[in-house]
Design a protein around this motif. Structure first.
Motif, PDB file in Angstrom:
ATOM      1  N   GLY A 146      -6.987  33.703  68.462  1.00 14.51           N
ATOM      2  CA  GLY A 146      -6.436  35.144  68.436  1.00 14.51           C
ATOM      3  C   GLY A 146      -5.772  35.498  69.302  1.00 14.51           C
ATOM      4  O   GLY A 146      -5.624  36.795  69.549  1.00 14.51           O
ATOM      5  N   ILE A 147      -5.305  34.528  70.426  1.00 11.95           N
ATOM      6  CA  ILE A 147      -4.764  35.100  71.677  1.00 11.95           C
ATOM      7  C   ILE A 147      -3.072  34.928  71.625  1.00 11.95           C
ATOM      8  O   ILE A 147      -2.803  33.525  71.292  1.00 11.95           O
ATOM      9  CB  ILE A 147      -5.355  34.670  72.833  1.00 11.95           C
ATOM     10  CG1 ILE A 147      -6.818  35.062  73.047  1.00 11.95           C
ATOM     11  CG2 ILE A 147      -4.573  35.213  74.149  1.00 11.95           C
ATOM     12  CD1 ILE A 147      -7.484  34.369  73.845  1.00 11.95           C
ATOM     13  N   GLU A 148      -2.154  35.748  71.864  1.00 14.85           N
ATOM     14  CA  GLU A 148      -0.858  35.462  71.838  1.00 14.85           C
ATOM     15  C   GLU A 148      -0.466  34.238  73.088  1.00 14.85           C
ATOM     16  O   GLU A 148      -1.216  34.036  74.010  1.00 14.85           O
ATOM     17  CB  GLU A 148      -0.085  36.570  72.163  1.00 14.85           C
ATOM     18  CG  GLU A 148       1.650  36.051  72.055  1.00 14.85           C
ATOM     19  CD  GLU A 148       1.986  35.709  73.402  1.00 14.85           C
ATOM     20  OE1 GLU A 148       3.075  34.882  73.267  1.00 14.85           O
ATOM     21  OE2 GLU A 148       1.533  36.151  74.495  1.00 14.85           O
ATOM     22  N   GLU A 149       0.057  33.160  72.381  1.00 11.27           N
ATOM     23  CA  GLU A 149       0.138  31.745  73.299  1.00 11.27           C
ATOM     24  C   GLU A 149       0.686  31.995  74.668  1.00 11.27           C
ATOM     25  O   GLU A 149       0.097  31.285  75.469  1.00 11.27           O
ATOM     26  CB  GLU A 149       1.255  30.865  72.322  1.00 11.27           C
ATOM     27  CG  GLU A 149       1.037  29.415  72.869  1.00 11.27           C
ATOM     28  CD  GLU A 149       1.930  28.272  72.133  1.00 11.27           C
ATOM     29  OE1 GLU A 149       0.867  27.407  71.799  1.00 11.27           O
ATOM     30  OE2 GLU A 149       2.875  28.682  71.737  1.00 11.27           O
ATOM     31  N   MET A 150       1.870  32.930  75.088  1.00 19.25           N
ATOM     32  CA  MET A 150       2.047  32.836  76.205  1.00 19.25           C
ATOM     33  C   MET A 150       1.112  33.343  77.170  1.00 19.25           C
ATOM     34  O   MET A 150       1.026  33.004  78.330  1.00 19.25           O
ATOM     35  CB  MET A 150       3.598  33.786  76.296  1.00 19.25           C
ATOM     36  CG  MET A 150       4.568  32.965  75.793  1.00 19.25           C
ATOM     37  SD  MET A 150       6.186  33.905  75.712  1.00 19.25           S
ATOM     38  CE  MET A 150       6.143  35.100  74.524  1.00 19.25           C
ATOM     39  N   PHE A 151       0.461  34.241  76.752  1.00 18.31           N
ATOM     40  CA  PHE A 151      -0.531  35.184  77.532  1.00 18.31           C
ATOM     41  C   PHE A 151      -1.917  33.876  77.804  1.00 18.31           C
ATOM     42  O   PHE A 151      -2.449  33.746  78.792  1.00 18.31           O
ATOM     43  CB  PHE A 151      -1.254  36.185  76.812  1.00 18.31           C
ATOM     44  CG  PHE A 151      -2.238  36.968  77.667  1.00 18.31           C
ATOM     45  CD1 PHE A 151      -1.844  37.833  78.708  1.00 18.31           C
ATOM     46  CD2 PHE A 151      -3.644  36.833  77.606  1.00 18.31           C
ATOM     47  CE1 PHE A 151      -2.932  38.463  79.381  1.00 18.31           C
ATOM     48  CE2 PHE A 151      -4.688  37.461  78.153  1.00 18.31           C
ATOM     49  CZ  PHE A 151      -4.054  38.303  79.409  1.00 18.31           C
ATOM     50  N   ALA A 152      -2.031  33.105  76.746  1.00 19.85           N
ATOM     51  CA  ALA A 152      -3.031  31.942  76.910  1.00 19.85           C
ATOM     52  C   ALA A 152      -2.724  30.966  77.724  1.00 19.85           C
ATOM     53  O   ALA A 152      -3.528  30.390  78.759  1.00 19.85           O
ATOM     54  CB  ALA A 152      -3.459  31.508  75.523  1.00 19.85           C
ATOM     55  N   VAL A 153      -1.523  30.733  77.569  1.00 20.78           N
ATOM     56  CA  VAL A 153      -1.018  29.391  78.520  1.00 20.78           C
ATOM     57  C   VAL A 153      -0.608  29.877  79.960  1.00 20.78           C
ATOM     58  O   VAL A 153      -1.331  29.311  80.895  1.00 20.78           O
ATOM     59  CB  VAL A 153       0.213  28.788  77.800  1.00 20.78           C
ATOM     60  CG1 VAL A 153       0.888  27.726  79.018  1.00 20.78           C
ATOM     61  CG2 VAL A 153      -0.086  28.019  76.558  1.00 20.78           C
TER      62      VAL A 153
ATOM     63  N   ASP B 160      -4.904  44.452  72.098  1.00 25.60           N
ATOM     64  CA  ASP B 160      -3.889  43.698  71.185  1.00 25.60           C
ATOM     65  C   ASP B 160      -3.366  42.419  71.928  1.00 25.60           C
ATOM     66  O   ASP B 160      -2.242  42.317  71.923  1.00 25.60           O
ATOM     67  CB  ASP B 160      -3.019  44.742  70.560  1.00 25.60           C
ATOM     68  CG  ASP B 160      -2.203  43.947  69.701  1.00 25.60           C
ATOM     69  OD1 ASP B 160      -2.757  42.999  68.838  1.00 25.60           O
ATOM     70  OD2 ASP B 160      -1.045  44.359  69.096  1.00 25.60           O
ATOM     71  N   LEU B 161      -4.101  41.611  72.073  1.00 22.80           N
ATOM     72  CA  LEU B 161      -3.644  40.306  72.890  1.00 22.80           C
ATOM     73  C   LEU B 161      -3.253  39.242  71.868  1.00 22.80           C
ATOM     74  O   LEU B 161      -2.516  38.159  72.324  1.00 22.80           O
ATOM     75  CB  LEU B 161      -4.811  39.726  73.810  1.00 22.80           C
ATOM     76  CG  LEU B 161      -5.245  40.358  74.987  1.00 22.80           C
ATOM     77  CD1 LEU B 161      -6.462  39.667  75.512  1.00 22.80           C
ATOM     78  CD2 LEU B 161      -3.941  40.374  75.792  1.00 22.80           C
ATOM     79  N   ALA B 162      -3.155  39.783  70.672  1.00 22.68           N
ATOM     80  CA  ALA B 162      -2.588  38.700  69.514  1.00 22.68           C
ATOM     81  C   ALA B 162      -1.189  39.305  69.225  1.00 22.68           C
ATOM     82  O   ALA B 162      -0.451  38.669  68.592  1.00 22.68           O
ATOM     83  CB  ALA B 162      -3.404  38.685  68.137  1.00 22.68           C
ATOM     84  N   TRP B 163      -0.808  40.381  69.967  1.00 20.95           N
ATOM     85  CA  TRP B 163       0.430  41.098  69.766  1.00 20.95           C
ATOM     86  C   TRP B 163       0.636  41.357  68.068  1.00 20.95           C
ATOM     87  O   TRP B 163       1.875  41.125  67.687  1.00 20.95           O
ATOM     88  CB  TRP B 163       1.712  40.396  70.478  1.00 20.95           C
ATOM     89  CG  TRP B 163       1.519  40.775  71.847  1.00 20.95           C
ATOM     90  CD1 TRP B 163       0.794  40.048  72.647  1.00 20.95           C
ATOM     91  CD2 TRP B 163       2.511  41.439  72.501  1.00 20.95           C
ATOM     92  NE1 TRP B 163       1.134  40.461  73.835  1.00 20.95           N
ATOM     93  CE2 TRP B 163       2.208  41.201  73.959  1.00 20.95           C
ATOM     94  CE3 TRP B 163       3.569  42.223  72.182  1.00 20.95           C
ATOM     95  CZ2 TRP B 163       2.986  42.212  74.887  1.00 20.95           C
ATOM     96  CZ3 TRP B 163       4.329  43.061  73.091  1.00 20.95           C
ATOM     97  CH2 TRP B 163       3.760  42.883  74.510  1.00 20.95           C
ATOM     98  N   ALA B 164      -0.250  41.864  67.590  1.00 17.07           N
ATOM     99  CA  ALA B 164       0.036  42.082  66.188  1.00 17.07           C
ATOM    100  C   ALA B 164       0.854  43.195  65.583  1.00 17.07           C
ATOM    101  O   ALA B 164       1.403  43.162  65.013  1.00 17.07           O
ATOM    102  CB  ALA B 164      -1.483  42.566  65.499  1.00 17.07           C
TER     103      ALA B 164
END
Length: 295
Positions: A106-113, A155-159
């Motif tokens: 559930g985390i937006e990929e750029m933030f995750a990586v 909102d770390l998924a940037w929904a």
């Protein structure tokens, strides 16, 4: 060039662009290199190329997807098993997505990586950094932090309201704030941590997103720095005696640059730290307080 003979360096994302230029120059300087890479074929090719650059150095590959925290733990464990002192950690890897990509957690990929993977990796490699007489952590951030004045920890998924460059800037702001909070915790230790803006560089960043992004890169490339120019500040922070003992700063063109206020907001940095610990599934307790950092 500073002599790095006998020094151990781990760099993330070294197979392309700035990362590759950084690795090649470190090889020329005599550093033993540990390459944390996602693509095995590219990693092996780079490993062979670096051994040709300098046959005297050790070049090892650690396969890892920085967006997969189990993968990060496995790679860090494999490095720690060697019992080495880590002189320099260069958190270089980064992605730029033009499409909205959310990881399974559930985390937006750029933030995750770009942020969370490096946050976890740095924690897990801290014992190795502490074994070095004067270790350095180099964080490749970006002036793109200017596009995002606050963190969206709710909102770390940037929904809502996903925009590629703003979300990328969000991850780069996280890089800078992580550097600030880490430097604060490392005060009084032999480890320094600094971040940098590499400049606008002709690299493969974002080109996986489609033909039009590649076309944009080609059109803009005459105005960009080449990867060697882009790697200059990373190499400066990794090797130069000029920054020995200097920590907690943001650099551009090998000079300290004052960030906008949101790039030095310690309250936001601490909120990010707390959230990041939970998001990666917990970290070693070394940084729970400054008093626990070995002097």
């Amino acid at each position: 060039m500073q002599d790095m003979s006998g020094k151990t360096v781990l760099i993330t994302g070294p197979t392309n662009g700035i990362g590759r230029a950084t690795a090649v120059n470190l090889a020329k300087a005599g550093a033993n290199l540990h390459l944390l890479c996602r693509n095995a074929a590219k990693a092996r090719t780079l490993q062979e190329d670096l051994r040709k650059v300098n046959p005297e150095i050790e070049v090892e590959v650690l396969l890892c997807d920085l967006g997969d925290f189990a993968s990060v733990r496995q790679a860090a464990s494999a490095f720690e098993a060697k019992g080495l002192a880590l002189d320099v950690l260069i958190n270089n890897a980064g992605i730029l997505n033009t499409k909205h990509v959310v990881r399974p957690d559930g985390i937006e990929e750029m933030f995750a990586v770009n942020h969370l993977g490096h946050f976890l990796l740095t924690h897990l490699l801290m014992p190795a950094l502490l074994r070095a007489p004067a270790a350095r952590v180099v964080v490749v951030a970006s002036g793109a932090y200017l596009m995002c004045k606050t963190l969206r920890l709710d909102d770390l998924a940037w929904a809502k309201g996903f925009r590629p460059l703003k979300a990328y800037g969000h991850s780069k702001l996280a890089n800078i704030l992580f550097m600030r909070a880490l430097a604060k915790r490392l005060e009084g230790s032999a480890i320094t941590v600094n971040a940098l803006h590499p400049g606008e560089v002709t690299t493969g960043l974002g080109r996986q997103n489609g033909w039009w992004v590649s076309a944009l890169h080609r059109l803009a490339s005459p105005f960009f720095r080449n990867p060697n120019q882009g790697a200059a500040t990373s190499l400066y922070l990794a090797m130069s005696p000029d920054v020995e003992g200097l920590s907690g700063e943001y650099f551009d063109d090998c000079k300290v640059e004052v960030t906008k206020p949101w790039g030095a907001d310690m309250n936001m940095a601490e909120d990010l730290w707390t959230a990041s610990e939970a998001l990666v599934g917990g970290v070693p307790s070394l940084f729970n307080s400054k008093a626990e950092v070995p002097k």
